[in-house]
Design a protein around this motif. Sequence first.
Motif, short mmCIF file in Angstrom:
data_model
loop_
_atom_site.label_atom_id
_atom_site.label_comp_id
_atom_site.label_asym_id
_atom_site.label_seq_id
_atom_site.Cartn_x
_atom_site.Cartn_y
_atom_site.Cartn_z
N VAL A 470 0.87 -1.17 0.00
CA VAL A 470 0.00 0.00 0.00
C VAL A 470 0.91 1.23 0.00
N GLY A 474 -1.34 6.26 -0.48
CA GLY A 474 -2.57 5.51 -0.69
C GLY A 474 -3.01 5.29 -2.12
N GLU A 508 -5.56 -1.17 -0.37
CA GLU A 508 -5.64 -1.60 1.03
C GLU A 508 -5.38 -3.10 1.12
#
Length: 537
Positions: A470, A474, A508
Amino acid sequence: MEKPLLVTDFLDRARQYYGDKEAVVATTGDRYTYEELGERADGFSAALAAHGIEKGDRVAVLDPNTHYHLEAAYGTMQLGAVHTPLNYRLVPADYEYILTDADVKAVYADYEYAEKIEAIRDDVPTETFVTNDTAQVDGDWLSFDELIAESTDYDRPEMTEDELITINYTSGTTGDPKGVCRTHRTETLHAYLITSHQHISDDDVYLWTLPMFHVNGWGHIYAVTGNGAKHVCTRGVDAEWIFDTVREEHVSYMCAAPTVLNMLMDYYDKQGGVETTGDVPVRAATAGAAPPEATIRTVEDEFGWYLMHVYGATETGPLITTSDARRFFDDDSDDRFAVKKQQGIGYLGTDVRVVDEDGEDVARDGQTVGEIVVRGNQVMDRYWNKPEATDEAFTDRLEGYYHMGDLAVVDENGFITIQDRKKDIIISGGENISSIELEDTLFDHDAVGDVAVIPMPSEEWGESPKAFVVPAHGDADDPGVTADDLIAYTRERIATYKVPKEIEFVTELPKTATGKIQKYELREKEWEDEDRMVGQG
């Protein structure tokens, strides 16, 4: 009556009965009898003693599979000092940790790897540094051959079978390696077991394709020597050279990791077939997860070799099970594949079980999954300076058994088959890789916000590390760093074989309500086309 089981007995026996027989075919082209091998080991014992090495001191050996490794090992153990072989694929920081953790007093390092020790020699407690070619090594190193020529006189101390004689460092589920402590007794009985189960005899010619540092070459530095068989040494594995050597030296036995078998099969296919034996039949032992049916078929039907599938861990000697149970299959029938693909049944004197979370044996139905646990005379004494890790390894599900960390099923005949791993470990080409160590390394990069490392299937290595990353900001579509950049970053900091083969950027990671990463979900997706979630490595 009772006679102590001592590892020094193996070379003593070979010298007594096979002294004038060829013992070693060296990588230099030299050939040594058992008496000559023994004299060179005596010389190393004398040299160590002259430099203050005493019983119980640790002596490290960093060497590919050469005659020097055998001489240094026996020379160390004849003094009652503790043989501490080092994985030559590690990086200087790893050696700094191991030499410090074990308080190593002396190290012998092959010229090809000595620079890794030279880089950290001022940061370790080691005082004596020996190599086999000082001209090719920077720094102040002693010459192995000059040292052993000075004297062969040394005093062999009184030893007992329960005393520590080797420490084998292995990667675990955490970053720091653990020193597996093995006594004269555990080493000796394991060598007896492989002598029986691998059918080792004095007319064997053993080819060293298996690293000697791997639990003392799976005990073959003892078993091959004690039986008066011949060692054919190597500085690495090359398919053409292996086939040439098998023919020229009339090799009868070798241990070959799945990666070595794959290398040999690839070469064989590209060459359209080659002569695969000398004047004697060849048998090969391979270990780990189940070899694919295609591998067994090629090795046995095309090479004409006999393949034995065995299983174990550094902590267990290593070998504890075998699928070489010939009353359960016919050599000429395809039925043998179903048997040989299993980890098999326990070695003589070895109590191997598969138990549930309550420590109860799972049903023999080939479906109910439990953890493999083992109790046997070849199992380690303890971890060096790690009492809590030792206690956990022997008490988790069932008191008094070493817990392998592999999840398996048992069929109606008691044969074990691995299905998955409990430990956060990747076994690639026979090497343990800590997922946590690799994750920690990647975390240190500024562009990495979160990371999970799992094994992915690999045709070459069985399984290889893959990292799901990740990005720190983000955005998986624009991570701010390339996969190649991260791979290069890890290559500078950890051993090459631990470097991820693939990196996938994600938004994620799957997590539980408490924030724990659910690696199982990642693995299920990665292994959905495979029979089980472990590789053939």
